[in-house]
Design a protein around this motif. Sequence first.
Motif, mmCIF file in Angstrom:
data_model
loop_
_atom_site.group_PDB
_atom_site.id
_atom_site.type_symbol
_atom_site.label_atom_id
_atom_site.label_comp_id
_atom_site.label_asym_id
_atom_site.label_seq_id
_atom_site.Cartn_x
_atom_site.Cartn_y
_atom_site.Cartn_z
ATOM 1 N N ALA A 7 0.752 -1.198 -0.083
ATOM 2 C CA ALA A 7 -0.060 0.045 0.004
ATOM 3 C C ALA A 7 0.972 1.273 0.121
ATOM 4 N N LEU A 8 1.965 1.429 0.923
ATOM 5 C CA LEU A 8 2.744 2.431 0.811
ATOM 6 C C LEU A 8 3.801 2.779 -0.374
ATOM 7 N N ASN A 9 3.755 1.625 -1.348
ATOM 8 C CA ASN A 9 4.230 1.635 -2.482
ATOM 9 C C ASN A 9 3.543 2.181 -3.425
ATOM 10 N N LEU A 10 2.148 1.670 -3.512
ATOM 11 C CA LEU A 10 1.360 2.031 -4.442
ATOM 12 C C LEU A 10 1.166 3.649 -4.335
ATOM 13 N N ILE A 11 0.920 4.049 -2.935
ATOM 14 C CA ILE A 11 0.883 5.653 -2.497
ATOM 15 C C ILE A 11 1.712 6.561 -3.020
ATOM 16 N N PHE A 12 3.234 5.912 -3.132
ATOM 17 C CA PHE A 12 4.360 6.611 -3.198
ATOM 18 C C PHE A 12 4.230 6.738 -4.956
ATOM 19 N N ALA A 13 3.831 5.546 -5.591
ATOM 20 C CA ALA A 13 3.789 5.703 -7.122
ATOM 21 C C ALA A 13 2.774 6.550 -7.722
ATOM 22 N N VAL A 14 1.685 6.445 -7.043
ATOM 23 C CA VAL A 14 0.604 7.553 -7.533
ATOM 24 C C VAL A 14 1.279 8.901 -7.371
ATOM 25 N N SER A 15 1.646 9.302 -6.205
ATOM 26 C CA SER A 15 2.108 10.583 -5.922
ATOM 27 C C SER A 15 3.196 11.006 -6.758
ATOM 28 N N LEU A 16 3.853 10.342 -7.531
ATOM 29 C CA LEU A 16 4.748 10.619 -8.583
ATOM 30 C C LEU A 16 4.328 10.968 -9.971
ATOM 31 N N THR A 17 2.856 10.397 -9.934
ATOM 32 C CA THR A 17 2.343 10.800 -11.334
ATOM 33 C C THR A 17 1.494 12.056 -11.315
ATOM 34 N N VAL A 18 1.404 12.422 -10.179
ATOM 35 C CA VAL A 18 0.320 13.810 -10.022
ATOM 36 C C VAL A 18 0.798 14.810 -10.945
ATOM 37 N N LYS A 19 0.014 15.633 -11.483
ATOM 38 C CA LYS A 19 0.590 16.556 -12.503
ATOM 39 C C LYS A 19 1.088 17.805 -11.599
ATOM 40 N N ALA A 20 2.261 18.294 -11.750
ATOM 41 C CA ALA A 20 2.996 19.478 -11.240
ATOM 42 C C ALA A 20 2.009 20.675 -11.192
ATOM 43 N N THR A 70 12.329 29.954 10.295
ATOM 44 C CA THR A 70 12.247 28.492 9.893
ATOM 45 C C THR A 70 12.590 28.619 8.255
ATOM 46 N N GLY A 71 13.244 27.523 7.742
ATOM 47 C CA GLY A 71 13.576 27.438 6.365
ATOM 48 C C GLY A 71 12.871 26.140 5.977
ATOM 49 N N LEU A 72 12.189 26.186 5.041
ATOM 50 C CA LEU A 72 11.690 24.789 4.542
ATOM 51 C C LEU A 72 11.883 24.630 2.937
ATOM 52 N N TYR A 73 12.163 23.209 2.606
ATOM 53 C CA TYR A 73 12.405 22.852 1.273
ATOM 54 C C TYR A 73 10.755 22.225 0.928
ATOM 55 N N GLN A 74 10.206 22.716 0.070
ATOM 56 C CA GLN A 74 8.799 21.965 -0.344
ATOM 57 C C GLN A 74 8.660 21.282 -1.651
ATOM 58 N N TRP A 75 7.999 20.224 -1.758
ATOM 59 C CA TRP A 75 7.369 19.671 -3.115
ATOM 60 C C TRP A 75 5.737 19.972 -3.041
ATOM 61 N N LEU A 76 5.534 20.359 -4.266
ATOM 62 C CA LEU A 76 4.280 20.843 -4.575
ATOM 63 C C LEU A 76 3.486 20.053 -5.489
ATOM 64 N N TRP A 77 2.202 19.733 -5.318
ATOM 65 C CA TRP A 77 1.310 18.749 -6.054
ATOM 66 C C TRP A 77 -0.090 19.384 -6.518
ATOM 67 N N SER A 78 -0.474 19.303 -7.675
ATOM 68 C CA SER A 78 -1.962 19.769 -7.953
ATOM 69 C C SER A 78 -2.860 18.772 -7.621
ATOM 70 N N ILE A 79 -3.880 19.287 -6.942
ATOM 71 C CA ILE A 79 -5.113 18.203 -6.713
ATOM 72 C C ILE A 79 -6.148 18.544 -7.749
ATOM 73 N N GLU A 80 -6.608 19.854 -7.844
ATOM 74 C CA GLU A 80 -7.293 20.530 -8.963
ATOM 75 C C GLU A 80 -6.813 21.465 -9.600
ATOM 76 N N GLU A 81 -7.494 22.137 -10.434
ATOM 77 C CA GLU A 81 -6.833 23.364 -11.094
ATOM 78 C C GLU A 81 -6.341 24.414 -10.317
ATOM 79 N N GLN A 82 -6.718 24.670 -9.274
ATOM 80 C CA GLN A 82 -6.175 25.971 -8.157
ATOM 81 C C GLN A 82 -6.049 25.374 -6.876
ATOM 82 N N PHE A 83 -6.192 24.106 -6.516
ATOM 83 C CA PHE A 83 -5.939 23.616 -5.227
ATOM 84 C C PHE A 83 -4.930 22.470 -5.139
#
Length: 148
Positions: A7-20, A70-83
């Motif tokens: 399940a964790l591997n599946l979640i990771f793989a799906v998160s890589l395919t999410v549109k930037a 505080t300094g943070l390096y962030q990864w960002l993924w799109s859920i919908e057009e503006q969200f």
Amino acid sequence: MKKILLALNLIFAVSLTVKAQNISDHAIGVRIGGGNGTGGEISYQKHLNNNNRLEVDLGLASEVNDFKVTGLYQWLWSIEEQFNWYAGVGGGIASASKLGIYGAGVVGFEYNFNAPIVASLDYRPELGFSGALGGLTSNIGIAVRYQF
């Protein structure tokens, strides 16, 4: 155990395919947080590449000499057009009677309005290593930033 790993591997793989998401070059605003933080923070975000950014927050406490950076390096993924949703890691320095350092993570959601405004809600766990900061604290924040 095998099912959990699958399940964790599946979640990771799906998160890589999410549109930037399109990230603005700069965003500046205010983040209001709770927990063991300073409350209000001046927040700045800098675009790094397609789905990454750097966030730097400066908080000032009621005492003039108390601050938190505080300094943070962030990864960002799109859920919908503006969200969007994002996650990141980083750390910081705080002065609360003693100078201390801490590690931090962040996970949150943001909404890009049609105007150059973005609003976000995030959760930031922080682990203090020295000084007046000790142990694990939680910080939930709401931010509004102007994008340019």
